[in-house]
Design a protein around this motif. Structure first.
Motif, PDB file in Angstrom:
ATOM      1  N   ASN B  86       0.812  -1.214   0.000  1.00 41.65           N
ATOM      2  CA  ASN B  86       0.000   0.000   0.000  1.00 41.65           C
ATOM      3  C   ASN B  86       0.846   1.266   0.000  1.00 41.65           C
ATOM      4  O   ASN B  86       0.379   2.317  -0.428  1.00 41.65           O
ATOM      5  N   SER B  87       2.090   1.135   0.474  1.00 42.28           N
ATOM      6  CA  SER B  87       2.920   2.341   0.532  1.00 42.28           C
ATOM      7  C   SER B  87       3.535   2.661  -0.835  1.00 42.28           C
ATOM      8  O   SER B  87       4.051   3.748  -1.038  1.00 42.28           O
ATOM      9  N   GLU B  88       3.461   1.714  -1.764  1.00 41.86           N
ATOM     10  CA  GLU B  88       4.017   1.966  -3.104  1.00 41.86           C
ATOM     11  C   GLU B  88       3.157   3.033  -3.793  1.00 41.86           C
ATOM     12  O   GLU B  88       1.947   2.892  -3.885  1.00 41.86           O
ATOM     13  N   LYS B  89       3.789   4.075  -4.311  1.00 42.73           N
ATOM     14  CA  LYS B  89       2.969   5.219  -4.691  1.00 42.73           C
ATOM     15  C   LYS B  89       2.148   4.986  -5.961  1.00 42.73           C
ATOM     16  O   LYS B  89       1.087   5.552  -6.123  1.00 42.73           O
ATOM     17  N   GLU B  90       2.602   4.098  -6.852  1.00 47.88           N
ATOM     18  CA  GLU B  90       1.830   3.852  -8.070  1.00 47.88           C
ATOM     19  C   GLU B  90       0.691   2.850  -7.829  1.00 47.88           C
ATOM     20  O   GLU B  90      -0.134   2.644  -8.694  1.00 47.88           O
ATOM     21  N   ILE B 233       7.560  -2.823 -10.228  1.00 48.78           N
ATOM     22  CA  ILE B 233       7.986  -4.207  -9.985  1.00 48.78           C
ATOM     23  C   ILE B 233       9.391  -4.237  -9.399  1.00 48.78           C
ATOM     24  O   ILE B 233       9.669  -4.941  -8.430  1.00 48.78           O
ATOM     25  N   GLN B 234      10.263  -3.409  -9.976  1.00 52.15           N
ATOM     26  CA  GLN B 234      11.643  -3.395  -9.481  1.00 52.15           C
ATOM     27  C   GLN B 234      11.705  -2.972  -8.021  1.00 52.15           C
ATOM     28  O   GLN B 234      12.413  -3.582  -7.217  1.00 52.15           O
ATOM     29  N   GLN B 235      10.941  -1.947  -7.700  1.00 53.50           N
ATOM     30  CA  GLN B 235      10.968  -1.479  -6.311  1.00 53.50           C
ATOM     31  C   GLN B 235      10.417  -2.529  -5.361  1.00 53.50           C
ATOM     32  O   GLN B 235      10.966  -2.766  -4.288  1.00 53.50           O
ATOM     33  N   LEU B 236       9.309  -3.172  -5.797  1.00 50.61           N
ATOM     34  CA  LEU B 236       8.714  -4.186  -4.925  1.00 50.61           C
ATOM     35  C   LEU B 236       9.644  -5.368  -4.762  1.00 50.61           C
ATOM     36  O   LEU B 236       9.793  -5.915  -3.668  1.00 50.61           O
ATOM     37  N   TYR B 245       8.294 -14.143  -1.685  1.00 47.52           N
ATOM     38  CA  TYR B 245       7.227 -13.769  -2.616  1.00 47.52           C
ATOM     39  C   TYR B 245       7.785 -13.579  -4.018  1.00 47.52           C
ATOM     40  O   TYR B 245       8.930 -13.192  -4.197  1.00 47.52           O
ATOM     41  N   ASP B 246       6.923 -13.844  -4.997  1.00 48.36           N
ATOM     42  CA  ASP B 246       7.252 -13.513  -6.384  1.00 48.36           C
ATOM     43  C   ASP B 246       6.416 -12.308  -6.783  1.00 48.36           C
ATOM     44  O   ASP B 246       5.224 -12.257  -6.475  1.00 48.36           O
ATOM     45  N   VAL B 247       7.048 -11.371  -7.478  1.00 48.63           N
ATOM     46  CA  VAL B 247       6.301 -10.244  -8.034  1.00 48.63           C
ATOM     47  C   VAL B 247       6.219 -10.484  -9.538  1.00 48.63           C
ATOM     48  O   VAL B 247       7.223 -10.481 -10.228  1.00 48.63           O
TER      49      VAL B 247
END
Ligand SMILES: Nc1ncnc2c1ncn2[C@@H]1O[C@H](COP(=O)(O)OP(=O)(O)OP(=O)(O)O)[C@@H](O)[C@H]1O
Ligand SMILES: [Mg+2]
Lengths: 227, 407
Positions: B86-90, B233-236, B245-247
């Motif tokens: 949820n903190s990811e801005k996009e 994706i890279q940030q996560l 986990y897999d993104v």
């Protein structure tokens, strides 16, 4: 040391079935400040000689030296640069770059020599005044008469501060008035600035005013008279 | 500077020829960019239709789930994971799901089914079953003992909305899974296979059915700007690297969609290339004419000491001016066209509209305004021009001044 020195200059064209001997062992020395006409019948080798002296063509045999430099030893790129700094050219016609004004045409060579824009401009204007075209500096070649175009060409040839100016039939396309004017101007530059001129011509009125007349016949020097 | 000025003025020496050459570039660029804009618009819609409203552009799964899609690879989404997502801005929404295979049985018929347990609220952001309802009503809460069926599954089971369906399967860690649910309605999703097999269940009902309380198989992330997917994706991945986990991106999850778009794009590039090669020959013709008619002039220039490279540079600049001016104008003309069809999408009618509606796609085709669709045309023209004029320019610069001035 002569400015121009040729030894046994020979040029053979093999393009057709029969080889053409355009030059047949020409030995010619030209000193600084001379005003030399190369004359002779059509096909006698005048253009060929001037082209070799100007580093535009290679001799089949013999040597052509300018200020002691054997032109044959220079690579193509070096030769172009040598022409830029040492030789001024005036051709029979269509000397100028059509899209540039008189001023720009004259300053073109100086800019290629890497001189400052300021210098190029003032020097070009001065040169155009010298050839009597101060009111035409912003005109393009198409707006100038044949005689005016040739005078711009002479101004351009001088702009690079060359060792000498080569002119292959510079008056061939001009009427008698323009011919006289161009010649007056060349003589004046020769006398006042000690500029060396070597030019070919068929025109007796031009020949009459030359200081030295070298006559070619069949690729050989037939006579060489100083006046 | 000197060469630029020379080149610019030379273009206008033969105004008509320059304009004709420019015109051919304009037409080609206009055609190519409008065509590409339409195609990219179509791809965007295909992606939006399947990815943006079903799979999600990004999913977070238990490591290994993608290769072995069983409940044993499910996970419990802890608060820390949800906080990171949820903190990811996009990321504007997180949509939890649990999915498994089961058998759906009516009175007479039974069929294999893909059970997807959905959060009744959150799922409105992705599948949005409420919008896709063909009949009946949507779930009211996550505990409701009810299902929504793919529209073709209902008829295959030979039952009606309001009837009951028995679900049989295998739950978490091999436990048996059975349940009886009311069919509340049918949905139509943009996938023919799923329409024959989809069973939607409220999340907690499905977790109970699968004996996997609190467990999930995926968290789909709602991303508003598809252009930010890669970076998100890279940030996560960086933030979740320690956890198991897999993104997954939509391209990884739906390789066929990605491939079919690539194939279609590829074939359109072939057409565009043919168009541009024709333009290239036009450019070649122009260059050859420029060189031939000016060889005396170049002879004079080389005689008085102009470097050979300068001759090539002036000619090259001239033809590039023409080509790039042409592409600029072509792009300028194509923008309003693409703009118009972006705002007023082409509307499909008749059969095409029916086909699209059967895939839950709106029967509209808005054009894409993606800048790359347009500027790439100028890049291609640039390369084509270099390719087609390189050899003539080289030859022109090698010219022998004496020969050039004799003719
Ligand atoms: N590139 C060439 N290929 C073949 N023959 C040539 C070439 N250039 C010159 N010639 C021949 O060489 C001879 C000398 O030519 P050149 O042009 O030097 O004479 P010219 O004295 O300048 O004549 P004109 O007074 O007519 O200008 C001529 O017979 C000419 O036909
Ligand atoms: Mg001649």
């Amino acid at each position: 040391m002569p400015i121009i020195e040729t030894q046994g200059l020979t040029k053979v064209y093999n393009s057709d079935q029969v080889p053409v001997h355009a030059l047949n062992g020409v030995d010619l020395n030209i000193e600084k400040g001379e005003f030399t006409a190369i004359v002779g019948p059509s096909g006698s080798g005048k253009t060929t000689l001037l082209n070799i002296i100007g580093g535009l063509d290679n001799p089949t045999e013999g040597k052509a030296k300018v200020q002691g430099t054997d032109l044959d030893t220079l690579s193509d790129g070096k030769l172009i640069n040598f022409r830029l700094h040492h030789i001024g050219f005036v051709f029979q016609a269509y000397n100028l770059i059509p899209v540039l004004t008189a001023l720009e045409n004259v300053s073109f060579v100086m800019q290629m020599q890497g001189r400052s824009l300021e210098e190029c401009k003032t020097k070009s204007i001065a040169l155009l005044e010298e050839v009597g075209l101060e009111d035409k500096i912003h005109k393009r070649p198409s707006e100038l008469s044949g005689g005016q175009q040739q005078r711009v060409a002479v101004a351009r040839a001088l702009a690079s501060k060359p060792d000498f100016v080569l002119a292959d039939e510079p008056t061939a396309n001009l009427d008698s008035v323009s011919t006289a004017e161009l010649l007056d101007m060349m003589l004046e530059l020769n006398e006042q600035e000690d500029m060396t001129f070597v030019f070919s011509t068929h025109d007796q009125r031009v020949i009459d005013r030359a200081r030295r007349v070298v006559t070619l016949v069949d690729g050989k020097i037939d006579s060489d008279e100083q006046r | 500077m000197l060469y630029l000025r020379l080149a610019w003025r030379n273009i206008w020496r033969n105004r008509r020829r320059s304009l004709i050459t420019m015109f051919s570039v304009i037409v080609a660029v206009l055609l190519a960019s409008v065509m590409r804009s339409m195609q990219e618009g179509q791809y965007d819609m295909m992606i939006e239709g399947t990815v943006g409203t079903f799979v999600g552009y990004i999913q977070v799964q238990q490591e290994g789930f993608w290769d072995d899609q069983t409940l044993d690879n499910s996970f419990v989404a802890g608060d820390s994971l949800l906080a990171i997502l949820n903190s990811e801005k996009e990321v504007s929404g997180v949509v939890p799901r649990i999915q498994s295979f089961a058998l759906a049985a009516g009175e007479e018929q039974s069929r294999p089914a893909m059970v997807i347990g959905i959060d009744v609220e959150a799922e409105l952001q992705l599948i949005n079953p409420q919008e896709k309802l063909r009949s009946g009503t949507y779930f009211s809460d996550n505990n409701e003992q009810a299902v929504l069926l793919g529209k073709d599954l209902l008829s295959r089971l030979q039952i009606q909305v309001g009837d009951s369906v028995v679900m049989l399967g295998q739950g978490f860690r091999g436990q048996s899974a059975t349940g009886l649910y009311e069919v509340k309605g049918t949905v139509s999703v943009p996938n023919a296979e799923l329409n024959k097999s989809l069973v939607l269940m409220p999340l907690q009902t499905s977790q109970y059915f699968l004996a996997a309380p609190n467990r999930l198989t995926s968290l789909s992330l709602v991303v508003d700007d598809p252009g930010e997917i890669e970076s998100t994706i890279q940030q996560l991945e960086a933030k979740l690297s320690a956890a198991a986990y897999d993104v997954m991106s939509w391209e990884e999850m739906l390789p066929e969609l990605q491939q079919s778009i690539e194939a279609d794009r590829g074939s359109s590039y072939i057409i565009i290339m043919i168009l541009y090669v024709v333009v290239g020959f036009g450019i070649l013709g122009t260059v050859l004419m420029m060189i031939t008619e000016r060889s005396y002039e170049f002879g004079v220039m080389i005689s008085i000491g102009t470097p050979r490279m300068a001759i090539a540079a002036i000619l090259g600049l001239e033809i590039l001016f023409i080509a790039l001016l042409g592409s600029g104008v072509g792009i300028l003309f194509s923008l309003p066209v693409a703009w118009y069809f972006n705002i007023n999408p082409i509307e499909f009618t008749g059969e095409m509209a029916a086909v699209m509606e059967s895939y839950s796609l709106e029967p509209y085709l808005p054009f894409s305004l993606d800048p790359s669709v347009f500027y790439i045309q100028a890049v291609i023209i640039f390369i084509i021009t270099l390719l087609f004029s390189f050899i003539p320019l080289l030859k022109a610069s090698k010219l022998n001044p004496v020969k050039a001035m004799r003719s």
